[in-house]
Enzyme design. Structure first.
Site, PDB file in Angstrom:
ATOM      1  N   ASP A   9     -11.329 -27.895 -11.981  1.00  0.00           N
ATOM      2  CA  ASP A   9     -12.169 -27.364 -12.596  1.00  0.00           C
ATOM      3  C   ASP A   9     -12.149 -25.669 -11.854  1.00  0.00           C
ATOM      4  O   ASP A   9     -11.166 -25.518 -11.051  1.00  0.00           O
ATOM      5  CB  ASP A   9     -13.619 -27.872 -11.943  1.00  0.00           C
ATOM      6  CG  ASP A   9     -14.896 -26.773 -12.174  1.00  0.00           C
ATOM      7  OD1 ASP A   9     -15.115 -26.503 -13.330  1.00  0.00           O
ATOM      8  OD2 ASP A   9     -15.578 -26.769 -11.063  1.00  0.00           O
ATOM      9  N   ASP A  11     -14.912 -22.764 -11.978  1.00  0.00           N
ATOM     10  CA  ASP A  11     -15.967 -22.036 -11.216  1.00  0.00           C
ATOM     11  C   ASP A  11     -16.719 -22.996 -10.243  1.00  0.00           C
ATOM     12  O   ASP A  11     -17.092 -24.136 -10.339  1.00  0.00           O
ATOM     13  CB  ASP A  11     -17.324 -21.857 -12.354  1.00  0.00           C
ATOM     14  CG  ASP A  11     -16.968 -20.747 -13.437  1.00  0.00           C
ATOM     15  OD1 ASP A  11     -16.855 -19.399 -13.031  1.00  0.00           O
ATOM     16  OD2 ASP A  11     -16.731 -21.215 -14.477  1.00  0.00           O
ATOM     17  N   ASP A 168     -16.316 -29.421  -8.189  1.00  0.00           N
ATOM     18  CA  ASP A 168     -17.340 -29.107  -7.108  1.00  0.00           C
ATOM     19  C   ASP A 168     -18.441 -29.636  -7.117  1.00  0.00           C
ATOM     20  O   ASP A 168     -19.578 -29.494  -6.383  1.00  0.00           O
ATOM     21  CB  ASP A 168     -17.245 -27.578  -6.837  1.00  0.00           C
ATOM     22  CG  ASP A 168     -18.069 -26.819  -8.039  1.00  0.00           C
ATOM     23  OD1 ASP A 168     -19.232 -26.178  -7.974  1.00  0.00           O
ATOM     24  OD2 ASP A 168     -17.519 -26.894  -8.978  1.00  0.00           O
TER      25      ASP A 168
END
Length: 220
Positions: A9, A11, A168
């Site tokens: 991922d 961001d 995250d």
């Protein structure tokens, strides 16, 4: 099977733009004498078209009509200011370098649009690490739908058990698991309060991590 690829991922995972975004929206709320709880904002993290609309919520708290376009413009301005000091998370370059040294294929699957991703990969000097880049421009549904990860696997020509995802947030982690991937969770200050227990491995950060050892454990 042997792990042949790692799908990141962006961001909040490689670069903590998530904290930048939360700090910016909090400043917008503060301008109107209001506060935004992190638990509410968290619903938006890692996805698009979230059921929580911060501008509608702010208007409700303020008790009067607000100019939505002006709110968005204010947020974008503050977010850009926050991003000026944003860099890759500590240890990211070392992880990317090790993945490359190990001969892993490196991909990216992001709910952000391609222009945003291209901008930050270029600014941070890491664009050349990624063989495959999938963004919300490539799919009908962003995370937590698994479409982005399924597309990344398709473009890599690999099955889910040949790759691992690094995320995250809850929305991202859910997407990875629905795609059948093993997943590493590396929360940031904004996502640390989320329940990421479905991750196969939970890390506090990238610093000091030996990727080869981590993948060996995941491959068992």
């Amino acid at each position: 099977m042997t792990i042949k690829a790692i799908i990141f991922d962006f961001d909040g995972t490689l670069m903590d733009t998530e904290t930048c975004a939360y700090d910016a929206i909090c400043k917008v709320y503060k301008h109107y004498g209001q506060e935004l709880a992190l638990e509410k904002w968290a619903i938006c993290i890692g996805t698009v078209n979230s059921p929580f609309d911060p501008y509608d919520h702010l208007q409700e708290l303020a008790g009067r009509p607000l100019d939505r376009d002006q709110l968005k413009k204010h947020f974008d301005q503050l977010h850009d200011e926050e991003l000026l000091s944003a860099t890759l998370r500590a240890g990211v370059l070392e992880i990317l370098d090790e993945a490359k040294r190990l001969g892993l294929r490196i991909a990216l699957a992001s709910s952000s649009d391609r222009a945003w991703i291209d901008r930050h990969l270029k600014e941070q000097g890491i664009a050349d690490y990624f063989e495959v880049i999938c963004t919300r421009d490539d799919v009908l549904r962003a995370k937590p739908d698994p479409a982005l990860y399924l597309l990344a696997l398709e473009r890599l020509g690999l099955s889910a058990d040949e790759a691992v995802a690094v995320e995250d947030s809850l929305n991202g982690l859910t997407a990875a698991k629905l795609a059948g991937l093993r997943a590493i969770a590396v929360p940031n200050p904004v996502t640390a309060q989320m329940n990421l227990s479905q991750a196969d491995v939970m890390l506090d950060g990238f610093e000091g991590i030996v990727l080869e050892e981590l993948l060996r454990k995941l491959a068992k």
